[in-house]
Design a protein around this motif. Structure first.
Motif, PDB file in Angstrom:
ATOM      1  N   GLU A 109      -6.574   3.582 -72.588  1.00  0.00           N
ATOM      2  CA  GLU A 109      -6.732   2.853 -73.936  1.00  0.00           C
ATOM      3  C   GLU A 109      -5.475   3.252 -74.636  1.00  0.00           C
ATOM      4  OE1 GLU A 109      -9.144   4.931 -72.570  1.00  0.00           O
ATOM      5  OE2 GLU A 109     -10.461   3.179 -72.165  1.00  0.00           O
ATOM      6  N   ALA A 110      -4.630   4.326 -74.444  1.00  0.00           N
ATOM      7  CA  ALA A 110      -3.347   4.437 -75.080  1.00  0.00           C
ATOM      8  C   ALA A 110      -2.470   3.486 -74.506  1.00  0.00           C
ATOM      9  CB  ALA A 110      -2.956   6.060 -74.875  1.00  0.00           C
ATOM     10  N   MET A 111      -2.649   3.253 -73.321  1.00  0.00           N
ATOM     11  CA  MET A 111      -1.554   2.147 -72.773  1.00  0.00           C
ATOM     12  C   MET A 111      -1.987   0.678 -73.339  1.00  0.00           C
ATOM     13  SD  MET A 111      -1.809  -0.271 -69.822  1.00  0.00           S
ATOM     14  CE  MET A 111      -2.741   0.723 -68.255  1.00  0.00           C
ATOM     15  N   ALA A 112      -3.226   0.618 -73.569  1.00  0.00           N
ATOM     16  CA  ALA A 112      -3.317  -0.765 -74.168  1.00  0.00           C
ATOM     17  C   ALA A 112      -3.178  -0.963 -75.747  1.00  0.00           C
ATOM     18  CB  ALA A 112      -5.129  -0.918 -74.252  1.00  0.00           C
ATOM     19  N   LEU A 113      -2.999   0.382 -76.359  1.00  0.00           N
ATOM     20  CA  LEU A 113      -2.402   0.600 -77.652  1.00  0.00           C
ATOM     21  C   LEU A 113      -1.085   0.208 -77.704  1.00  0.00           C
ATOM     22  CD1 LEU A 113      -2.721   1.008 -80.770  1.00  0.00           C
ATOM     23  CD2 LEU A 113      -2.438   3.427 -79.923  1.00  0.00           C
TER      24      LEU A 113
ATOM     25  N   CYS B  71      -3.561   9.632 -83.642  1.00  0.00           N
ATOM     26  CA  CYS B  71      -3.577  10.850 -83.229  1.00  0.00           C
ATOM     27  C   CYS B  71      -4.856  11.103 -82.488  1.00  0.00           C
ATOM     28  CB  CYS B  71      -3.355  11.752 -84.236  1.00  0.00           C
ATOM     29  SG  CYS B  71      -4.813  11.973 -85.588  1.00  0.00           S
ATOM     30  N   THR B  72      -4.597  12.360 -81.615  1.00  0.00           N
ATOM     31  CA  THR B  72      -5.998  12.720 -80.966  1.00  0.00           C
ATOM     32  C   THR B  72      -7.001  13.140 -82.041  1.00  0.00           C
ATOM     33  OG1 THR B  72      -4.812  14.827 -80.903  1.00  0.00           O
ATOM     34  CG2 THR B  72      -4.712  13.541 -79.048  1.00  0.00           C
ATOM     35  N   PRO B  73      -8.243  13.092 -81.905  1.00  0.00           N
ATOM     36  CA  PRO B  73      -9.288  13.374 -82.684  1.00  0.00           C
ATOM     37  C   PRO B  73      -9.239  14.855 -83.154  1.00  0.00           C
ATOM     38  CG  PRO B  73     -10.192  12.086 -80.873  1.00  0.00           C
ATOM     39  CD  PRO B  73      -8.962  12.389 -80.759  1.00  0.00           C
ATOM     40  N   GLY B  74      -8.898  15.738 -82.117  1.00  0.00           N
ATOM     41  CA  GLY B  74      -8.679  17.071 -82.628  1.00  0.00           C
ATOM     42  C   GLY B  74      -7.791  17.500 -83.546  1.00  0.00           C
ATOM     43  N   ASN B  75      -6.394  16.597 -83.677  1.00  0.00           N
ATOM     44  CA  ASN B  75      -5.451  16.919 -84.538  1.00  0.00           C
ATOM     45  C   ASN B  75      -5.620  16.075 -85.815  1.00  0.00           C
ATOM     46  OD1 ASN B  75      -4.202  18.469 -82.680  1.00  0.00           O
ATOM     47  ND2 ASN B  75      -2.603  16.852 -82.054  1.00  0.00           N
TER      48      ASN B  75
ATOM     49  N   GLY C  88       2.802   9.235 -97.096  1.00  0.00           N
ATOM     50  CA  GLY C  88       2.621   7.842 -97.575  1.00  0.00           C
ATOM     51  C   GLY C  88       2.208   6.876 -96.415  1.00  0.00           C
ATOM     52  N   THR C  89       1.980   7.217 -95.386  1.00  0.00           N
ATOM     53  CA  THR C  89       1.217   6.564 -94.328  1.00  0.00           C
ATOM     54  C   THR C  89      -0.003   5.788 -94.869  1.00  0.00           C
ATOM     55  OG1 THR C  89       2.304   7.985 -92.735  1.00  0.00           O
ATOM     56  CG2 THR C  89       0.703   6.229 -91.844  1.00  0.00           C
ATOM     57  N   PRO C  90      -0.011   4.716 -94.674  1.00  0.00           N
ATOM     58  CA  PRO C  90      -1.365   3.917 -95.291  1.00  0.00           C
ATOM     59  C   PRO C  90      -2.635   4.167 -94.291  1.00  0.00           C
ATOM     60  CG  PRO C  90       0.309   2.255 -95.007  1.00  0.00           C
ATOM     61  CD  PRO C  90       0.862   3.609 -94.510  1.00  0.00           C
ATOM     62  N   TYR C  91      -2.324   4.184 -92.879  1.00  0.00           N
ATOM     63  CA  TYR C  91      -3.469   4.346 -92.057  1.00  0.00           C
ATOM     64  C   TYR C  91      -3.262   5.360 -91.018  1.00  0.00           C
ATOM     65  CZ  TYR C  91      -4.191  -0.418 -93.882  1.00  0.00           C
ATOM     66  OH  TYR C  91      -4.497  -1.493 -94.715  1.00  0.00           O
ATOM     67  N   VAL C  92      -4.464   6.151 -90.675  1.00  0.00           N
ATOM     68  CA  VAL C  92      -4.476   6.933 -89.659  1.00  0.00           C
ATOM     69  C   VAL C  92      -5.911   6.943 -88.814  1.00  0.00           C
ATOM     70  CG1 VAL C  92      -4.502   9.532 -89.075  1.00  0.00           C
ATOM     71  CG2 VAL C  92      -3.193   8.685 -90.888  1.00  0.00           C
ATOM     72  N   PHE C  93      -5.458   6.730 -87.730  1.00  0.00           N
ATOM     73  CA  PHE C  93      -6.493   6.488 -86.877  1.00  0.00           C
ATOM     74  C   PHE C  93      -6.604   7.593 -85.605  1.00  0.00           C
ATOM     75  CE2 PHE C  93      -8.181   2.240 -88.305  1.00  0.00           C
ATOM     76  CZ  PHE C  93      -6.991   1.757 -88.589  1.00  0.00           C
ATOM     77  N   THR C  94      -7.946   7.585 -85.129  1.00  0.00           N
ATOM     78  CA  THR C  94      -7.808   8.722 -83.874  1.00  0.00           C
ATOM     79  C   THR C  94      -8.053   7.980 -82.609  1.00  0.00           C
ATOM     80  OG1 THR C  94     -10.284   9.107 -84.314  1.00  0.00           O
ATOM     81  CG2 THR C  94      -8.885  10.566 -85.454  1.00  0.00           C
ATOM     82  N   LEU C  95      -7.629   8.487 -81.453  1.00  0.00           N
ATOM     83  CA  LEU C  95      -7.993   7.977 -80.299  1.00  0.00           C
ATOM     84  C   LEU C  95      -8.014   9.039 -79.236  1.00  0.00           C
ATOM     85  CD1 LEU C  95      -8.255   5.655 -78.175  1.00  0.00           C
ATOM     86  CD2 LEU C  95      -5.467   5.695 -77.855  1.00  0.00           C
TER      87      LEU C  95
ATOM     88  N   ASP D 295     -11.012   9.934 -73.998  1.00  0.00           N
ATOM     89  CA  ASP D 295     -12.325   9.800 -73.300  1.00  0.00           C
ATOM     90  C   ASP D 295     -13.099   8.628 -73.768  1.00  0.00           C
ATOM     91  OD1 ASP D 295     -13.979  12.277 -75.527  1.00  0.00           O
ATOM     92  OD2 ASP D 295     -12.741  10.636 -75.828  1.00  0.00           O
ATOM     93  N   ARG D 296     -12.191   7.530 -74.411  1.00  0.00           N
ATOM     94  CA  ARG D 296     -12.664   6.199 -74.898  1.00  0.00           C
ATOM     95  C   ARG D 296     -13.465   6.570 -76.086  1.00  0.00           C
ATOM     96  NH1 ARG D 296     -12.751   7.060 -70.498  1.00  0.00           N
ATOM     97  NH2 ARG D 296     -15.024   7.662 -70.246  1.00  0.00           N
ATOM     98  N   THR D 297     -13.013   7.445 -77.219  1.00  0.00           N
ATOM     99  CA  THR D 297     -13.697   7.688 -78.319  1.00  0.00           C
ATOM    100  C   THR D 297     -12.714   7.661 -79.374  1.00  0.00           C
ATOM    101  OG1 THR D 297     -13.101  10.211 -78.338  1.00  0.00           O
ATOM    102  CG2 THR D 297     -15.269   9.414 -77.375  1.00  0.00           C
ATOM    103  N   GLY D 298     -12.909   7.591 -80.568  1.00  0.00           N
ATOM    104  CA  GLY D 298     -12.117   7.781 -81.533  1.00  0.00           C
ATOM    105  C   GLY D 298     -12.155   6.507 -82.869  1.00  0.00           C
ATOM    106  N   SER D 299     -11.763   6.552 -83.731  1.00  0.00           N
ATOM    107  CA  SER D 299     -11.812   5.629 -84.850  1.00  0.00           C
ATOM    108  C   SER D 299     -11.179   4.345 -84.593  1.00  0.00           C
ATOM    109  CB  SER D 299     -11.559   6.098 -86.100  1.00  0.00           C
ATOM    110  OG  SER D 299     -10.188   6.423 -86.162  1.00  0.00           O
ATOM    111  N   LEU D 300     -10.021   4.544 -83.587  1.00  0.00           N
ATOM    112  CA  LEU D 300      -9.416   3.247 -83.446  1.00  0.00           C
ATOM    113  C   LEU D 300     -10.004   2.278 -82.743  1.00  0.00           C
ATOM    114  CD1 LEU D 300      -6.261   2.073 -83.631  1.00  0.00           C
ATOM    115  CD2 LEU D 300      -6.346   2.647 -81.232  1.00  0.00           C
ATOM    116  N   LEU D 301     -10.873   2.680 -81.613  1.00  0.00           N
ATOM    117  CA  LEU D 301     -11.560   1.857 -80.839  1.00  0.00           C
ATOM    118  C   LEU D 301     -12.941   1.242 -81.620  1.00  0.00           C
ATOM    119  CD1 LEU D 301     -11.547   4.101 -77.476  1.00  0.00           C
ATOM    120  CD2 LEU D 301      -9.770   1.796 -78.156  1.00  0.00           C
ATOM    121  N   ASP D 302     -13.211   2.342 -82.462  1.00  0.00           N
ATOM    122  CA  ASP D 302     -14.584   1.997 -83.316  1.00  0.00           C
ATOM    123  C   ASP D 302     -14.156   0.601 -83.971  1.00  0.00           C
ATOM    124  OD1 ASP D 302     -15.652   4.120 -82.219  1.00  0.00           O
ATOM    125  OD2 ASP D 302     -15.585   5.383 -83.963  1.00  0.00           O
TER     126      ASP D 302
END
Ligand code: MCA
Ligand code: AMP
Length: 525
Positions: A75-79, A116-120, A132-139, A142-149
């Protein structure tokens, strides 16, 4: 759906060229992971399209940076592919970086998105949002995280955004010699031209299978290995982390492996590494750090294969390579081979004049692989190029009669440990801030596993007490683990030459110089 001849439509977007390399039958397996998951080419195409559409939905300014600090996963490669498809700029960051390092990169690059990783998420989102970063997602890995959602709701159809070859595709931070990392800006054209040259020079062919066991936040794993397989439509055996036993076990199913020297040193410790185990393999590539001749010879003895060593930089992708095709010449251990097609390389003296073969000097390079410059550092960029447009690598070497390059050292103050760059100036900066420390010097010393490791030599202030383990513990709490010197010694004074410059060569002699130490490093002290 992408057409196979997307690039012929004048779209210089790197993704369009990589996509054209996918097999006709998209249901073929593209990636098998070490957990046994199988991803088809259609999966890779759809996932990167959905993620690209998610990024597009954020309506980001052109050339917005997408900073990614996540564990290795498909998934990181796909990103990464999605960022290319969306015409945005990929900024991969080593998962070992801690908050001080991440704060620097985010302040410097000003990404529109941080993944970033969910744990961080707690500390990364705090420092990202406050910068000032507008968006932060998690990935997660294990195919979890807000980015994939969020991407799940996006279309799996996407046309790669048109990009010119000169447009920015990625920023890789490197060369912190002054203690400040610089963002090397790589264009679609830099990456695609190099990927195409390597595809042909290393004889990628139908049926090749790559064992991918490198991190994907550096050039070696993200560009050299990944682009090779994608451009060739080759299946990848995907190892989330380097596990020597697993790699040896997978050799009979593969044909190509790429690694840094430490990976080869560790593979040689595996009893199961035999000529029989390696019989199906076609090519072993080494780079990112010097491959010792002992490792080169031992590999030949143990597997029957001759490692192909090549030389690269974040600023230039791959510069030289030993031949793959024997008709071009032998693979010479201890050398990094010949300049790649299209790459102009020279060795010059202190006045910038090209030296005859055999003479040691500074390595300079020019070609379509050479980067655009350092992010928001025009002055520093200008300093790194000669008047006639050659990039100064900071490496020192000589070219022999047949044109083979041997790197004998570095004029830049750099330790390469297990393939990761460690910048003494950065570490010294942190040590010098510690309670009771007057000054310090970090030098590279030999290490059988990592090639070179750092040792910190510290001078305490008058009447102050400095404990080595306290110094190391402080660094461990602040810096990426691989950067922390493996040893710390307290001395009365640092050796200096008549100009007052710390003589790092004297310290290296005293504490165990790495086998790979150049006379030029003595010059640079
Ligand atoms: C891990 N440790 C290290 C390193 N890696 N120490 C020094 N140098 C290192 N490279 C330490 C950790 O701090 C930790 O110590 C302990 O080893 C175990 O950590 P772990 O992460 O489990 O280590 P590992 O899994 O054994 O990793 C070793 C590794 C890894 C597999 C060799 O370093 C690696 O994947 N290196 C490849 C880097 C790479 O891709 N380079 C290409 C750059 P503690 O527990 O005390 O904290 S691209 C490039 O250079 C140019 C452009 C090019 O030409 O390719
Ligand atoms: P990076 O900062 O990741 O771009 O690291 C690039 C540096 O790695 C080069 O400037 C060289 O010093 C070193 N390097 C890369 N490949 C090799 C190699 N095959 N042998 C010796 N050093 C290498």
């Amino acid at each position: 759906m992408q057409t196979r001849d997307q690039t012929s439509l004048g779209n210089g977007n790197l993704f369009a060229a990589l996509r054209a390399g996918f097999p006709q039958d998209l249901d073929e397996i593209a990636v098998e992971t070490n957990q046994g998951l199988l991803y088809s080419w259609r999966d890779i195409d759809r996932a990167s399209a959905m993620l690209a559409n998610l990024l597009a939905s954020l309506d980001l300014p052109t050339h917005s940076r997408i900073a990614v600090q996540v564990e290795k996963s498909v998934e990181a490669m796909a990103l990464y592919l999605a960022t290319l498809r969306a015409g945005l700029v990929f900024l991969p960051l080593n998962t070992a970086y801690q908050s001080a390092e991440m704060s620097y990169f985010i302040a410097d690059a000003e990404p529109a998105v941080v993944v970033c990783t969910p744990g961080n998420f707690g500390w990364v989102s705090q420092l990202a949002f406050s910068a000032g970063t507008p968006y932060v997602f998690t990935l997660g890995d294990d195919r979890t995280g807000s980015l994939l959602d969020r991407a799940a709701a996006c279309s799996d159809q996407q046309q790669a955004v048109p990009r010119d070859p000169g447009d920015l595709a990625a920023i890789l931070y490197t060369s912190g010699t002054t203690g400040r990392s610089k963002g090397a800006m790589l264009s679609h054209g830099n990456l695609l031209s190099n990927a195409r040259v390597l595809h042909s020079y290393w004889g990628w062919r139908r049926g090749d299978v790559l064992i991918h066991a490198l991190p994907i936040f550096h050039v070696h794993g993200l560009f050299v290995a990944l682009h090779g397989a994608l451009l060739n439509g080759s299946r990848m055996i995907w190892c989330a982390r380097f596990d020597p036993a697993l790699v040896v076990q997978k050799l009979p199913q593969a044909s190509i492996f790429m690694g840094v020297p430490t990976l080869y040193v560790r593979l040689l410790e595996q009893e199961a590494l035999t000529p029989e185990a390696a019989r199906h393999m076609r090519l072993f590539v080494s780079g990112s750090a010097p491959l010792l001749i002992e490792t080169f010879n031992e590999w030949q003895r143990r597997t029957g294969h001759t490692i192909l060593e090549r030389y690269g930089m974040s600023e230039t992708v791959m510069l030289t390579s030993n031949p793959c095709d024997p008709s071009l010449g032998p693979r010479r251990g201890g050398t990094v081979g010949l300049p790649l097609p299209g790459v102009n390389l020279r060795v010059v003296n202190d006045q910038g004049q090209a030296l005859p073969s055999g003479e040691i000097g500074a390595i300079e390079v020019k070609g379509p692989n050479v980067f655009k410059g350092y992010w928001r550092m025009p002055q520093k960029t200008a300093e790194e190029f000669s008047a006639d447009g050659y990039f100064r690598t900071g490496d020192v070497g000589r070219v022999d009669e047949e044109g083979y390059l041997t790197i004998v050292g570095r004029s830049k103050d750099l330790i390469i440990s297990g393939g990761y760059n460690v910048y003494p100036a950065e570490i010294e900066g942190y040590i010098n801030e510690l309670e009771g420390v007057a000054e310090s010097a970090v030098v590279g010393v030999a290490d059988a596993d990592f090639g070179e490791v750092g040792i910190a030599v510290v001078v305490a202030k008058a009447r102050a007490q400095v404990e080595p383990r306290t110094v190391l513990a402080s660094l461990k709490a602040t810096l990426a683990n691989f950067k922390v010197p493996k040893r710390c010694v307290v001395v009365d004074a640092l050796p200096r030459n008549s100009m007052g410059k710390v003589q790092k060569n004297v310290l290296r002699e005293r504490f165990g110089a790495a086998q790979f130490v150049s006379r030029y490093q003595e010059h640079s002290g």
